[in-house]
Design an enzyme around this catalytic site. Structure first.
Site, PDB file in Angstrom:
ATOM      1  N   LYS A 170       0.820  -1.209   0.000  1.00  0.00           N
ATOM      2  CA  LYS A 170       0.000   0.000   0.000  1.00  0.00           C
ATOM      3  C   LYS A 170       0.862   1.272   0.000  1.00  0.00           C
ATOM      4  CE  LYS A 170      -3.864  -2.347   2.252  1.00  0.00           C
ATOM      5  NZ  LYS A 170      -4.937  -2.268   3.281  1.00  0.00           N
ATOM      6  N   PHE A 204     -15.137   3.987   7.423  1.00  0.00           N
ATOM      7  CA  PHE A 204     -13.771   4.332   7.016  1.00  0.00           C
ATOM      8  C   PHE A 204     -13.578   4.311   5.500  1.00  0.00           C
ATOM      9  CE2 PHE A 204     -13.869  -0.235   8.065  1.00  0.00           C
ATOM     10  CZ  PHE A 204     -13.440  -0.796   6.864  1.00  0.00           C
ATOM     11  N   ARG A 258      -2.455 -14.683   4.344  1.00  0.00           N
ATOM     12  CA  ARG A 258      -3.104 -13.954   5.450  1.00  0.00           C
ATOM     13  C   ARG A 258      -2.327 -14.177   6.757  1.00  0.00           C
ATOM     14  NH1 ARG A 258      -7.469 -10.501   4.232  1.00  0.00           N
ATOM     15  NH2 ARG A 258      -8.498 -11.068   6.181  1.00  0.00           N
ATOM     16  N   ARG A 309       2.575  -7.007   8.700  1.00  0.00           N
ATOM     17  CA  ARG A 309       1.897  -5.830   9.268  1.00  0.00           C
ATOM     18  C   ARG A 309       2.501  -5.439  10.623  1.00  0.00           C
ATOM     19  NH1 ARG A 309      -4.194  -7.498   7.215  1.00  0.00           N
ATOM     20  NH2 ARG A 309      -4.246  -6.139   5.392  1.00  0.00           N
ATOM     21  N   ASN A 323      -2.061  -0.118   6.735  1.00  0.00           N
ATOM     22  CA  ASN A 323      -1.568  -1.391   7.253  1.00  0.00           C
ATOM     23  C   ASN A 323      -0.671  -2.180   6.277  1.00  0.00           C
ATOM     24  OD1 ASN A 323      -3.563  -2.201   5.572  1.00  0.00           O
ATOM     25  ND2 ASN A 323      -4.759  -3.338   7.087  1.00  0.00           N
ATOM     26  N   HIS A 362      -2.159  -5.471   1.323  1.00  0.00           N
ATOM     27  CA  HIS A 362      -3.457  -6.129   1.126  1.00  0.00           C
ATOM     28  C   HIS A 362      -3.206  -7.606   0.855  1.00  0.00           C
ATOM     29  CE1 HIS A 362      -7.456  -7.008  -0.469  1.00  0.00           C
ATOM     30  NE2 HIS A 362      -6.839  -7.642  -1.449  1.00  0.00           N
ATOM     31  N   GLU A 372      -9.593  -9.930  -7.894  1.00  0.00           N
ATOM     32  CA  GLU A 372      -8.642  -8.843  -7.648  1.00  0.00           C
ATOM     33  C   GLU A 372      -7.445  -8.929  -8.590  1.00  0.00           C
ATOM     34  OE1 GLU A 372      -9.960  -8.589  -2.956  1.00  0.00           O
ATOM     35  OE2 GLU A 372      -7.937  -9.288  -3.445  1.00  0.00           O
TER      36      GLU A 372
HETATM   37  P1  GDP Z   1      -8.068  -6.985   5.508  1.00  0.00           P
HETATM   38  O1  GDP Z   1      -8.754  -8.076   4.737  1.00  0.00           O
HETATM   39  O2  GDP Z   1      -7.217  -7.509   6.627  1.00  0.00           O
HETATM   40  O3  GDP Z   1      -7.329  -6.007   4.639  1.00  0.00           O
HETATM   41  O4  GDP Z   1      -9.221  -6.154   6.268  1.00  0.00           O
HETATM   42  P2  GDP Z   1     -10.685  -5.691   5.816  1.00  0.00           P
HETATM   43  O5  GDP Z   1     -11.125  -6.391   4.571  1.00  0.00           O
HETATM   44  O6  GDP Z   1     -11.556  -5.782   7.024  1.00  0.00           O
HETATM   45  O7  GDP Z   1     -10.508  -4.141   5.514  1.00  0.00           O
HETATM   46  C1  GDP Z   1      -9.959  -3.695   4.283  1.00  0.00           C
HETATM   47  C2  GDP Z   1      -9.029  -2.536   4.564  1.00  0.00           C
HETATM   48  O8  GDP Z   1      -9.771  -1.447   5.078  1.00  0.00           O
HETATM   49  C3  GDP Z   1      -7.969  -2.809   5.636  1.00  0.00           C
HETATM   50  O9  GDP Z   1      -6.839  -3.472   5.138  1.00  0.00           O
HETATM   51  C4  GDP Z   1      -7.632  -1.399   6.101  1.00  0.00           C
HETATM   52  O10 GDP Z   1      -6.713  -0.760   5.219  1.00  0.00           O
HETATM   53  C5  GDP Z   1      -8.984  -0.702   5.992  1.00  0.00           C
HETATM   54  N1  GDP Z   1      -9.645  -0.671   7.292  1.00  0.00           N
HETATM   55  C6  GDP Z   1     -10.265  -1.690   7.957  1.00  0.00           C
HETATM   56  N2  GDP Z   1     -10.755  -1.283   9.136  1.00  0.00           N
HETATM   57  C7  GDP Z   1     -10.446   0.040   9.226  1.00  0.00           C
HETATM   58  C8  GDP Z   1     -10.680   1.046  10.206  1.00  0.00           C
HETATM   59  O11 GDP Z   1     -11.290   0.816  11.251  1.00  0.00           O
HETATM   60  N3  GDP Z   1     -10.204   2.306   9.914  1.00  0.00           N
HETATM   61  C9  GDP Z   1      -9.548   2.607   8.756  1.00  0.00           C
HETATM   62  N4  GDP Z   1      -9.093   3.861   8.522  1.00  0.00           N
HETATM   63  N5  GDP Z   1      -9.302   1.679   7.807  1.00  0.00           N
HETATM   64  C10 GDP Z   1      -9.744   0.421   8.036  1.00  0.00           C
END
Ligand code: GDP
Length: 139
Positions: A11, A59, A87, A104, A114, A117, A128
């Site tokens: 990212k 968010f 993961r 991470r 973070n 992805h 994707e």
């Molecule tokens: P991942 O699969 O671990 O990437 O997590 P998710 O699919 O739940 O969320 C997608 C992306 O959204 C995450 O990688 C973060 O960059 C962002 N994200 C998730 N939760 C939050 C949050 O509470 N705040 C913010 N700013 N970004 C978030």
């Protein structure tokens, strides 16, 4: 696409912080083969499309702004059990909760920024990957 593939992005925050090389090294040391890769940048429109599943989340705007804020590295990775193993390699979404030694835990600065992805299913890995790469760009 075979189920031994996953899709990743380094990212914008991790790119800005100079972590491309270290993250790619971590990925390769974890047993993943890079079968497609590009240095690119998402427009706000494309970032919104990629994360459309999160449209209703509070968010979403922040996520789209961040993901279109600078260049990324997009890649398709190959390994047995790729989605799940990747993961595990990257750790929890929130770096404060990510296991020690994960990508991470080492390179992310916050839940929003973070570092990387990783696809969450074989189906999404295929969707994707084709969002970023045509069939002739994957080897
Ligand atoms: P991942 O699969 O671990 O990437 O997590 P998710 O699919 O739940 O969320 C997608 C992306 O959204 C995450 O990688 C973060 O960059 C962002 N994200 C998730 N939760 C939050 C949050 O509470 N705040 C913010 N700013 N970004 C978030």
């Amino acid at each position: 696409m075979a189920t031994n593939r996953t899709f990743t992005m380094i990212k914008p925050g991790a790119v800005r912080n100079g972590h491309i090389g270290a993250i790619l090294e971590h990925i390769v040391a974890g047993g993943f083969k890079i079968v497609a890769m590009k240095y690119t940048k998402l427009s706000a429109e494309k970032a919104g499309e990629f994360y459309a599943v999160h449209k209703e989340r509070p968010f979403y705007g922040e996520l789209v702004d961040f993901m279109s804020s600078g260049p990324i590295v997009a890649a398709v990775l190959e390994k047995d059990n790729a989605v799940e193993d990747f993961r595990t390699l990257i750790g929890s979404t929130n770096p404060a909760e990510a296991a020690e030694g994960t990508v991470r835990a080492k390179y992310a600065t916050s839940i929003g920024e973070n570092a990387v992805h990783g696809s969450d299913s074989d189906e999404n890995a295929a969707i994707e990957s084709s969002f970023h790469f045509s069939g002739t760009e994957i080897y």
